[in-house]
Write an enzyme that holds these catalytic residues in place. Structure first.
Site, short mmCIF file in Angstrom:
data_model
loop_
_atom_site.label_atom_id
_atom_site.label_comp_id
_atom_site.label_asym_id
_atom_site.label_seq_id
_atom_site.Cartn_x
_atom_site.Cartn_y
_atom_site.Cartn_z
N ASN A 72 0.83 -1.21 0.00
CA ASN A 72 0.00 0.00 0.00
C ASN A 72 0.87 1.26 0.00
O ASN A 72 2.09 1.20 0.06
CB ASN A 72 -0.94 0.01 1.21
CG ASN A 72 -2.33 -0.51 0.87
OD1 ASN A 72 -2.89 -0.15 -0.17
ND2 ASN A 72 -2.87 -1.37 1.71
N ASP A 96 -3.21 2.90 4.39
CA ASP A 96 -3.76 2.35 3.15
C ASP A 96 -3.21 3.17 1.99
O ASP A 96 -2.01 3.41 1.93
CB ASP A 96 -5.29 2.34 3.21
CG ASP A 96 -5.91 1.29 2.28
OD1 ASP A 96 -5.44 1.15 1.14
OD2 ASP A 96 -6.86 0.61 2.70
#
Length: 302
Positions: free
Chosen positions: A152, A202
């Site tokens: 990510n 994320d």
């Protein structure tokens, strides 16, 4: 350094929710935002001038996309990197995993400022079996890192000399000196430790001042961090599980945000009534950067 305005507003953009919204990318040539619903195997499109939405289905779960040329996108699907024709939906493989497995899939990806697509694969069951792979327009691929569980936060500094990347389960965004010609990675430094926000990182993007914006998916927040890794501001996301961001709009001042409804793994299920929606955050007071196109190096002298 610009301070983010306090009067930030958020509006829901998409009429339908994604199961696993990810990878928003703004295309200024047609004023269109692209993003993916990974679990539903969809690439979604929003023509902001016409106010219309459409979608195309791809043959496998999709992790991320980048702009390409000639009406195409570059995409990380389960087993490889593909060129996707936006008009027809045809997917042409550029690179396939040499040993495809139902326990590995491609996840987060971005085009670097030299026009190459970097995409991290991940262990579906959080095994450390993922790799970070860079693919150029000829299909030539290089493995830049391995031992990844959930890839990510991939993005690049404005000059392309720093790459940001994370294994979400480490709860750290790392910064790498990035060789702009060869794409080699030096030993990283920890740029942001997201454990103090009670979240793994994320998706991420970088603004015109070199600050990195990180989706703190488990905390329901978005953090902006300076080029030296200090927290500049923390914004409450309009939903409980924000996933990824991209600046867009005619002046690149709108921050588009994707989110989760149900990731399909059982690890992430939203409790928010609008989980999975695409949002637009406005009034931030900062601008983003135009996204590079696959196969087309950016002119960084301008």
């Amino acid at each position: 350094m610009t301070k983010v305005a306090r009067n930030v507003t958020a509006r829901r953009v998409s009429p339908t929710a994604d199961m696993l919204g990810e990878s928003p990318v703004w295309d200024p040539q047609n004023a269109t935002l692209y993003w993916v619903d990974g679990v539903s195997r969809l690439i979604r499109m929003h023509d902001t001038l016409a106010g219309t939405f459409r979608q195309i289905e791809v043959p496998a779960m999709i992790g991320s996309i980048g702009l390409a040329q000639d009406g195409k996108l570059v995409a990380g699907l389960v087993d490889g990197i593909y060129l996707v024709d936006i008009a027809s939906g045809e997917c042409a493989p550029l690179y396939k995993l040499p040993r495809p497995s139902d326990r590995i899939r491609f996840n987060d990806g971005k085009v670097d400022r030299q026009g190459r697509f970097l995409c991290g694969s991940m262990g579906v069951y959080a095994e450390a079996s993922g790799e970070l792979i860079r693919v150029d327009s000829t299909g030539k691929a290089d493995v830049l890192a391995n031992g990844i569980r959930i890839a990510n936060s991939l993005c690049f500094s404005p000059d392309g000399a720093t790459m940001y990347f994370s294994d979400s389960l480490d709860r750290k965004v790392r910064a790498y000196a990035y060789d702009k010609e060869e794409g080699a990675l030096d030993r990283p430094r920890i740029h942001v430790d997201t454990a103090e926000f009670d979240s793994g990182p994320d998706g991420a993007t970088v603004d015109s001042e070199g600050c990195i914006w990180v989706a703190l998916v488990q905390a329901g927040k978005i953090g902006r961090f300076t080029p030296d890794g200090k927290l500049d501001c923390l914004i409450e996301a309009p939903t409980d599980m924000p996933t990824c961001m991209s600046f867009g709009g005619p002046d690149l001042t709108t921050l588009y945000l994707t989110s989760i409804k149900d990731s399909g793994s059982g690890r992430a299920i939203s409790r928010h009534p609008h989980g999975g929606a695409l949002y637009a955050l406005e009034g931030l007071g900062v601008k983003g950067l135009p996204e590079p196109r696959f196969g087309q190096p950016q002119d960084l002298t301008q």
